[in-house]
Every structure is written in C-alpha cells, then in structure tokens.
Scaffold this motif. Structure first.
Motif, PDB file in Angstrom:
ATOM      1  N   MET A   1       2.559   3.393  12.216  1.00 23.34           N
ATOM      2  CA  MET A   1       2.290   1.480  12.104  1.00 23.34           C
ATOM      3  C   MET A   1       1.642   1.006  10.882  1.00 23.34           C
ATOM      4  O   MET A   1       2.492  -0.247  10.294  1.00 23.34           O
ATOM      5  N   ILE A   2       0.240   2.061  10.883  1.00 25.84           N
ATOM      6  CA  ILE A   2      -0.802   1.017   9.081  1.00 25.84           C
ATOM      7  C   ILE A   2      -0.147   1.657   8.224  1.00 25.84           C
ATOM      8  O   ILE A   2       0.686   1.179   7.157  1.00 25.84           O
ATOM      9  N   ALA A   3      -0.234   3.349   8.256  1.00 26.24           N
ATOM     10  CA  ALA A   3       0.657   4.032   6.992  1.00 26.24           C
ATOM     11  C   ALA A   3       2.189   4.105   7.069  1.00 26.24           C
ATOM     12  O   ALA A   3       2.022   5.316   7.612  1.00 26.24           O
ATOM     13  N   GLY A   4       3.073   2.962   7.559  1.00 27.81           N
ATOM     14  CA  GLY A   4       4.370   4.091   7.408  1.00 27.81           C
ATOM     15  C   GLY A   4       5.045   3.850   6.444  1.00 27.81           C
ATOM     16  O   GLY A   4       4.582   4.140   5.534  1.00 27.81           O
ATOM     17  N   PRO A   5       6.505   4.794   6.754  1.00 29.74           N
ATOM     18  CA  PRO A   5       7.571   4.500   5.776  1.00 29.74           C
ATOM     19  C   PRO A   5       7.065   3.794   4.095  1.00 29.74           C
ATOM     20  O   PRO A   5       7.065   3.286   3.586  1.00 29.74           O
ATOM     21  N   GLY A   6       7.093   2.038   4.743  1.00 26.75           N
ATOM     22  CA  GLY A   6       7.134   1.012   4.501  1.00 26.75           C
ATOM     23  C   GLY A   6       6.243   0.758   3.351  1.00 26.75           C
ATOM     24  O   GLY A   6       6.171   0.674   2.553  1.00 26.75           O
ATOM     25  N   SER A   7       4.783   1.063   3.815  1.00 23.75           N
ATOM     26  CA  SER A   7       3.678   1.013   3.558  1.00 23.75           C
ATOM     27  C   SER A   7       3.270   1.796   2.597  1.00 23.75           C
ATOM     28  O   SER A   7       2.843   1.880   1.430  1.00 23.75           O
ATOM     29  N   ILE A   8       4.227   3.240   2.503  1.00 21.10           N
ATOM     30  CA  ILE A   8       3.928   4.886   2.022  1.00 21.10           C
ATOM     31  C   ILE A   8       4.764   4.270   0.711  1.00 21.10           C
ATOM     32  O   ILE A   8       4.052   4.133  -0.873  1.00 21.10           O
ATOM     33  N   ALA A   9       6.273   3.835   0.942  1.00 19.81           N
ATOM     34  CA  ALA A   9       6.688   3.579  -0.320  1.00 19.81           C
ATOM     35  C   ALA A   9       6.188   2.798  -1.488  1.00 19.81           C
ATOM     36  O   ALA A   9       7.070   2.801  -2.712  1.00 19.81           O
ATOM     37  N   THR A  10       5.747   1.594  -0.320  1.00 22.21           N
ATOM     38  CA  THR A  10       5.491   0.312  -1.435  1.00 22.21           C
ATOM     39  C   THR A  10       4.296   0.782  -2.255  1.00 22.21           C
ATOM     40  O   THR A  10       4.249   0.637  -4.016  1.00 22.21           O
ATOM     41  N   VAL A  11       3.560   1.908  -1.853  1.00 15.48           N
ATOM     42  CA  VAL A  11       1.592   1.840  -2.485  1.00 15.48           C
ATOM     43  C   VAL A  11       2.180   3.089  -3.791  1.00 15.48           C
ATOM     44  O   VAL A  11       2.166   3.147  -4.473  1.00 15.48           O
ATOM     45  N   MET A  12       3.491   4.016  -3.442  1.00  8.67           N
ATOM     46  CA  MET A  12       3.640   4.772  -4.242  1.00  8.67           C
ATOM     47  C   MET A  12       4.251   3.789  -5.754  1.00  8.67           C
ATOM     48  O   MET A  12       4.328   4.121  -6.460  1.00  8.67           O
ATOM     49  N   LEU A  13       5.541   2.688  -5.397  1.00 11.16           N
ATOM     50  CA  LEU A  13       6.401   1.938  -5.968  1.00 11.16           C
ATOM     51  C   LEU A  13       5.128   1.675  -6.996  1.00 11.16           C
ATOM     52  O   LEU A  13       5.217   1.146  -8.268  1.00 11.16           O
ATOM     53  N   LEU A  14       4.112   0.720  -6.515  1.00 11.48           N
ATOM     54  CA  LEU A  14       2.663  -0.295  -7.266  1.00 11.48           C
ATOM     55  C   LEU A  14       2.385   1.283  -8.053  1.00 11.48           C
ATOM     56  O   LEU A  14       2.015   0.574  -9.283  1.00 11.48           O
ATOM     57  N   MET A  15       1.686   2.455  -7.687  1.00  8.21           N
ATOM     58  CA  MET A  15       0.881   3.151  -7.795  1.00  8.21           C
ATOM     59  C   MET A  15       1.976   3.793  -9.590  1.00  8.21           C
ATOM     60  O   MET A  15       1.692   3.738 -10.603  1.00  8.21           O
ATOM     61  N   ALA A  16       3.200   3.522  -9.152  1.00 10.29           N
ATOM     62  CA  ALA A  16       4.033   3.683 -10.314  1.00 10.29           C
ATOM     63  C   ALA A  16       4.175   2.963 -11.048  1.00 10.29           C
ATOM     64  O   ALA A  16       4.331   3.792 -12.828  1.00 10.29           O
ATOM     65  N   ARG A  17       4.605   1.996 -11.174  1.00 12.43           N
ATOM     66  CA  ARG A  17       4.020   0.690 -11.676  1.00 12.43           C
ATOM     67  C   ARG A  17       2.726   0.245 -13.065  1.00 12.43           C
ATOM     68  O   ARG A  17       3.185  -0.498 -13.232  1.00 12.43           O
ATOM     69  N   SER A  18       2.164   0.891 -12.325  1.00 13.17           N
ATOM     70  CA  SER A  18       0.537   0.832 -12.737  1.00 13.17           C
ATOM     71  C   SER A  18       0.451   1.861 -14.161  1.00 13.17           C
ATOM     72  O   SER A  18      -0.724   3.037 -13.341  1.00 13.17           O
ATOM     73  N   ASN A  19       0.859   1.336 -14.783  1.00 10.12           N
ATOM     74  CA  ASN A  19      -0.395   2.064 -15.894  1.00 10.12           C
ATOM     75  C   ASN A  19      -1.490   2.517 -16.836  1.00 10.12           C
ATOM     76  O   ASN A  19      -2.138   1.362 -16.791  1.00 10.12           O
ATOM     77  N   GLY A  20      -2.638   3.282 -16.551  1.00 10.79           N
ATOM     78  CA  GLY A  20      -3.681   3.003 -16.850  1.00 10.79           C
ATOM     79  C   GLY A  20      -4.297   3.145 -15.673  1.00 10.79           C
ATOM     80  O   GLY A  20      -4.329   2.728 -14.620  1.00 10.79           O
ATOM     81  N   LEU A  21      -6.017   4.132 -15.522  1.00  5.49           N
ATOM     82  CA  LEU A  21      -7.178   4.005 -14.596  1.00  5.49           C
ATOM     83  C   LEU A  21      -6.949   2.625 -13.892  1.00  5.49           C
ATOM     84  O   LEU A  21      -7.384   2.812 -13.305  1.00  5.49           O
ATOM     85  N   GLU A  22      -7.294   1.909 -14.911  1.00  4.03           N
ATOM     86  CA  GLU A  22      -7.517   0.196 -14.627  1.00  4.03           C
ATOM     87  C   GLU A  22      -6.835  -0.232 -13.388  1.00  4.03           C
ATOM     88  O   GLU A  22      -7.248  -1.136 -12.468  1.00  4.03           O
ATOM     89  N   ARG A  23      -5.643  -0.257 -14.274  1.00  2.79           N
ATOM     90  CA  ARG A  23      -4.626  -0.799 -13.262  1.00  2.79           C
ATOM     91  C   ARG A  23      -4.160   0.160 -12.342  1.00  2.79           C
ATOM     92  O   ARG A  23      -3.900  -0.379 -11.164  1.00  2.79           O
ATOM     93  N   SER A  24      -4.842   0.576 -12.143  1.00  2.00           N
ATOM     94  CA  SER A  24      -4.619   1.777 -11.080  1.00  2.00           C
ATOM     95  C   SER A  24      -5.646   1.750  -9.759  1.00  2.00           C
ATOM     96  O   SER A  24      -5.587   1.164  -8.721  1.00  2.00           O
ATOM     97  N   ALA A  25      -6.609   0.783 -10.516  1.00  2.00           N
ATOM     98  CA  ALA A  25      -7.950   0.727  -9.725  1.00  2.00           C
ATOM     99  C   ALA A  25      -7.424  -0.074  -9.168  1.00  2.00           C
ATOM    100  O   ALA A  25      -8.331  -0.954  -7.850  1.00  2.00           O
ATOM    101  N   VAL A  26      -7.089  -1.111  -9.994  1.00  2.00           N
ATOM    102  CA  VAL A  26      -6.895  -2.373  -9.349  1.00  2.00           C
ATOM    103  C   VAL A  26      -5.672  -2.858  -8.103  1.00  2.00           C
ATOM    104  O   VAL A  26      -5.709  -3.302  -7.049  1.00  2.00           O
ATOM    105  N   VAL A  27      -4.795  -1.624  -8.381  1.00  2.00           N
ATOM    106  CA  VAL A  27      -3.930  -1.699  -6.699  1.00  2.00           C
ATOM    107  C   VAL A  27      -4.559  -1.166  -6.380  1.00  2.00           C
ATOM    108  O   VAL A  27      -4.562  -1.201  -4.668  1.00  2.00           O
ATOM    109  N   MET A  28      -5.188   0.244  -6.179  1.00  2.00           N
ATOM    110  CA  MET A  28      -6.009   0.516  -4.904  1.00  2.00           C
ATOM    111  C   MET A  28      -7.592  -0.144  -4.342  1.00  2.00           C
ATOM    112  O   MET A  28      -7.524  -0.587  -3.273  1.00  2.00           O
ATOM    113  N   ALA A  29      -7.507  -1.645  -5.045  1.00  2.00           N
ATOM    114  CA  ALA A  29      -8.593  -2.311  -4.623  1.00  2.00           C
ATOM    115  C   ALA A  29      -7.864  -3.275  -3.525  1.00  2.00           C
ATOM    116  O   ALA A  29      -8.013  -3.617  -2.331  1.00  2.00           O
TER     117      ALA A  29
END
Length: 205
Positions: free
Chosen positions: A121-149
C-alpha cells in the motif's frame, strides 16, 4: 532546488496517496485496541520508509541482481491485495476477529502493518518505481537530498493520516464503519486489479 522539492513532493504524494491509504488502514484495523492501532501505523510507515530508502539508493542493481522485474511486484502485490479486499467486502476479517475475541485480548488483533500497509500500500510498485526514477534524474548529492526530503515529508503526512483515521472511524459508529469498510473493500479490489493489469501490460511490452 525549491522547484525540485515541489515537483518531487507532488509526484510522490499522488503515488503514495496518504489520504487514500488512511481509510483503508482504518477498515483493516477495525476492532483493534487504540494503542495497537497506533503501533501498527508507526510500524507501517517506518518499514515502508526503509523499503523506499533501500530502493532509492540501490533499487536497480538489487532488482537486476535478483532477476526480478518491477512488473512482477505489480502482479504479486495486486493478487495479495485482492484477497484482502475480498475479506473486507464479505466481513471475513470481522468474523475472525470476533471469534478470536473470545480467546485472546484485543491487543493481539491482526497486524496489518507490514502487509498490506507497508507493502504494497505505501511502498508499492508505483512508489518504488517513482522513487527510483526521481533519484535517477537527480544528479549530485544535494539534489538527491532534496528528493529524500520530499519523500520524508510524504511519509510524515502518511503517519499523520493513519493516526487520525482510527479516531475518525470510531466517531462514525459501528454501522457506518461497516458500510465504509465494505465500500473501501470494493475500491481496494479495483486497485488490486489495476495493479495486476499494469503488471501484465508492462510484461507484454
């Protein structure tokens, strides 16, 4: 960075859907003691956060190493959710809880924190895929930290929604709660079928 946070937050909010998970959680935990319900809500969010963090940092290598495709998550999660939905619609869970109540205390009610709440329900295929995609698009530690926030903000909203769902459902009363639980069971079944369809379509591409 503000634009990245806003776009990531909105995307994750639509996928994780804290308001939509709350009533389903309330229906699944109907009859549980308030303390047990709170513990399940906290455990579900913490476990889901761990899963999403794992896939955010090492998702693609992990899946490739195990030989698992994301479509398989959708199909398996959909099938399991459908079984839960059937129990909600036909009140099988309620019947089991009433039978168990004669033998055990309410604190030992079914624990739904890991399955189906944390996953899928929370960590489902959609959210897993979305997090992976957002992290793949975020180059650099600072941008990755923003996605994590942005992910952390959504998980805090989820926790607040789950904690508030129980008291709201109790105010509505047992009869209204039973009607809502069955209605949510139908909606959950539709969501489960959509998971399976998405997984099958993705496999056939």
């Amino acid at each position: 960075m503000v634009e990245l946070f806003v776009s990531s937050f909105v995307t994750l909010f639509l996928i994780i859907d804290p308001p939509g998970c709350a009533p389903i959680f309330a229906g699944l935990t109907a009859g549980a003691a308030p303390a047990h319900r709170r513990a399940m809500a906290i455990r579900a969010v913490v476990v889901a956060a761990g899963i999403l963090l794992l896939f955010a940092l090492a998702g693609e290598p992990l899946l490739h190493a195990l030989g698992i495709e994301l479509a398989s998550f959708r199909i398996a999660g959909g099938l399991m959710l459908f079984l839960i939905a059937l129990e909600m619609v036909f009140e099988k869970r309620t019947q089991r809880r009433e039978d168990r109540a004669a033998r055990v205390t309410a604190e030992e009610a079914d624990d739904v924190s890991i399955f189906p709440m944390a996953m899928p329900m929370i960590a489902g295929p959609g959210s897993i895929a979305t997090v992976m995609l957002l992290m793949a698009r975020s180059n650099g530690l600072e941008r990755s930290a923003v996605v994590m926030a942005a992910l952390g903000a959504n998980l805090l909203l989820m926790l607040g929604s789950l904690l508030a769902a129980g008291p709201i459902m109790r105010v509505l009363g047992a009869k209204i709660e039973a009607v809502i639980t069955r209605l949510l069971g139908v909606l959950l079944a539709a969501l489960a079928v959509q998971f399976v369809i998405d997984g099958v379509v993705e496999q056939l591409r």
